[in-house]
Design an enzyme around this catalytic site. Structure first.
Site, mmCIF file in Angstrom:
data_model
loop_
_atom_site.group_PDB
_atom_site.id
_atom_site.type_symbol
_atom_site.label_atom_id
_atom_site.label_comp_id
_atom_site.label_asym_id
_atom_site.label_seq_id
_atom_site.Cartn_x
_atom_site.Cartn_y
_atom_site.Cartn_z
ATOM 1 N N ASP A 8 0.853 -1.181 0.000
ATOM 2 C CA ASP A 8 0.000 0.000 0.000
ATOM 3 C C ASP A 8 0.894 1.238 0.000
ATOM 4 O OD1 ASP A 8 -2.846 1.040 0.531
ATOM 5 O OD2 ASP A 8 -1.730 2.071 2.088
ATOM 6 N N SER A 9 0.270 2.383 -0.217
ATOM 7 C CA SER A 9 1.037 3.628 -0.211
ATOM 8 C C SER A 9 1.532 4.005 1.185
ATOM 9 C CB SER A 9 0.171 4.765 -0.739
ATOM 10 O OG SER A 9 -0.929 4.952 0.117
ATOM 11 N N TYR A 39 -0.218 8.488 -2.662
ATOM 12 C CA TYR A 39 -0.139 8.032 -4.048
ATOM 13 C C TYR A 39 -1.254 8.645 -4.898
ATOM 14 C CZ TYR A 39 3.388 4.289 -3.419
ATOM 15 O OH TYR A 39 4.539 3.575 -3.211
ATOM 16 N N GLY A 40 -2.352 8.980 -4.246
ATOM 17 C CA GLY A 40 -3.498 9.544 -4.973
ATOM 18 C C GLY A 40 -3.071 10.803 -5.708
ATOM 19 N N CYS A 70 -3.867 -1.334 -1.995
ATOM 20 C CA CYS A 70 -4.153 0.062 -2.333
ATOM 21 C C CYS A 70 -5.080 0.160 -3.556
ATOM 22 C CB CYS A 70 -2.808 0.715 -2.646
ATOM 23 S SG CYS A 70 -2.889 2.421 -3.117
ATOM 24 N N ASN A 71 -6.202 0.852 -3.397
ATOM 25 C CA ASN A 71 -7.138 1.033 -4.525
ATOM 26 C C ASN A 71 -6.489 1.806 -5.663
ATOM 27 O OD1 ASN A 71 -10.336 0.545 -3.654
ATOM 28 N ND2 ASN A 71 -8.914 0.763 -1.953
ATOM 29 N N THR A 72 -5.725 2.828 -5.293
ATOM 30 C CA THR A 72 -5.090 3.696 -6.284
ATOM 31 C C THR A 72 -4.158 2.877 -7.180
ATOM 32 O OG1 THR A 72 -5.218 5.480 -4.668
ATOM 33 C CG2 THR A 72 -3.677 5.789 -6.500
ATOM 34 N N CYS A 178 -10.625 3.357 -0.327
ATOM 35 C CA CYS A 178 -9.241 3.713 -0.023
ATOM 36 C C CYS A 178 -8.945 3.060 1.316
ATOM 37 C CB CYS A 178 -9.081 5.227 0.067
ATOM 38 S SG CYS A 178 -7.458 5.733 0.675
ATOM 39 N N THR A 179 -7.805 2.391 1.384
ATOM 40 C CA THR A 179 -7.488 1.605 2.578
ATOM 41 C C THR A 179 -7.324 2.445 3.838
ATOM 42 O OG1 THR A 179 -5.181 1.810 1.937
ATOM 43 C CG2 THR A 179 -6.325 -0.213 1.307
ATOM 44 N N HIS A 180 -7.086 3.732 3.655
ATOM 45 C CA HIS A 180 -6.910 4.574 4.842
ATOM 46 C C HIS A 180 -8.242 4.860 5.553
ATOM 47 C CE1 HIS A 180 -2.970 5.305 3.076
ATOM 48 N NE2 HIS A 180 -2.602 5.883 4.201
HETATM 49 N N1 DGL Z 1 -4.541 3.960 0.511
HETATM 50 C C1 DGL Z 1 -4.509 4.130 -0.868
HETATM 51 C C2 DGL Z 1 -5.748 3.648 -1.577
HETATM 52 O O1 DGL Z 1 -6.336 2.691 -1.158
HETATM 53 C C3 DGL Z 1 -4.043 5.465 -1.396
HETATM 54 C C4 DGL Z 1 -3.934 6.616 -0.473
HETATM 55 C C5 DGL Z 1 -2.898 7.606 -0.999
HETATM 56 O O2 DGL Z 1 -1.735 7.307 -0.830
HETATM 57 O O3 DGL Z 1 -3.274 8.615 -1.593
HETATM 58 O O4 DGL Z 1 -6.130 4.169 -2.594
#
Ligand code: DGL
Length: 250
Positions: A8-9, A39-40, A70-72, A178-180
């Site tokens: 993940d990011s 990462y977004g 990570c979804n991104t 988003c995993t966060h």
């Molecule tokens: N946690 C990541 C996701 O699931 C990206 C968050 C980021 O780094 O912008 O998309």
């Protein structure tokens, strides 16, 4: 023992690792890129490069297969990584779609700018003609979480602006794309003035994998030590783990 790479990011993917560890004993190698988060909003070229750095690092551990937490990254580099490494990569986004199949009505997809701009969820979920999907780039949340400021009042203000449409349209389902966001799930729930289904794809992912072993072994690699990594990792991961920082600064 099956060796599973999860990446993940940053800290967010630990919400995925946490769910996996609860139900699937295995040997896990997690990489969180706390040095280069967020990462977004980054270019595809950058995301490819970062993902290669991560997978090259994890390959040293003879990984059997990968979960792209990570979804991104899932919406941008899955095909690229499969082609490059000729290995199995499970993108969280596929599991998220399957998780959504259990729900009916309208959806609000909360994700990064990159995830929202890909319209991955809208395109796929709206194949069902009875579904309407609203997408909101909740761009400010990741930084606040990674900066260890999740109790900051600003976070509530941002959440309110991102879920405004949900309140107006009484959207039945909110996908945490988003995993966060599962880290602040309780706050999102509290800011809603009605009851919605909050969908965390990680829970569905962990239900879909088969437990591979009798032992659980968790290795966490973070590219940078930060106040948030120190504070949040022990709260997120309720199992014994080994933590390694590639860069030791706070
Ligand atoms: N946690 C990541 C996701 O699931 C990206 C968050 C980021 O780094 O912008 O998309």
């Amino acid at each position: 023992m099956t060796r599973i790479g999860v990446f993940d990011s940053g800290l967010g993917g630990l919400t995925v690792l946490r769910e996996l560890a609860k139900t699937n004993k295995s040997q896990y190698f997690y990489f969180g890129d706390s040095l280069r988060v967020p990462y977004g909003g980054r270019s595809e070229e950058e995301l490819r490069r970062f993902s290669v750095d991560i997978v090259d690092f994890l390959e040293k551990f003879s990984i059997d297969y990968y979960v792209i937490a990570c979804n991104t990254l899932s919406v941008t580099v899955t095909d690229f990584l499969r082609e490059k490494y000729k290995k199995k990569f499970i993108p969280i986004t596929d599991l998220a779609l399957r998780a959504c199949e259990k729900y009916q009505g309208k959806f609000l997809v909360l994700g990064t700018e990159t995830t929202v701009n890909s319209h991955f969820y809208k395109k796929n979920l709206e194949k069902n003609p009875n579904t309407t999907v609203y997408e909101v780039a909740a761009s400010k949340l990741v930084d606040l979480i990674e900066d260890d400021k999740k109790d900051d009042e600003k976070l509530n203000e941002y959440i309110d602006s991102y879920i405004k449409i949900a309140k107006e349209k009484k959207i039945e389902n909110i996908l945490l794309a988003c995993t966060h966001y599962p880290i602040i799930r309780d706050k999102i729930e509290r800011r809603l003035d009605y009851k919605a289904n909050i969908i965390d794809p990680a829970i569905f992912l962990s239900e879909s994998l088969e437990s591979a072993s009798d032992n659980l072994d968790i290795n966490i690699f973070m590219s940078k030590k930060t106040p948030a990594t120190e504070n949040l990792i022990p709260k997120l991961i309720d199992f014994p783990y080994k933590l390694n920082y590639l860069k030791e600064n706070l």
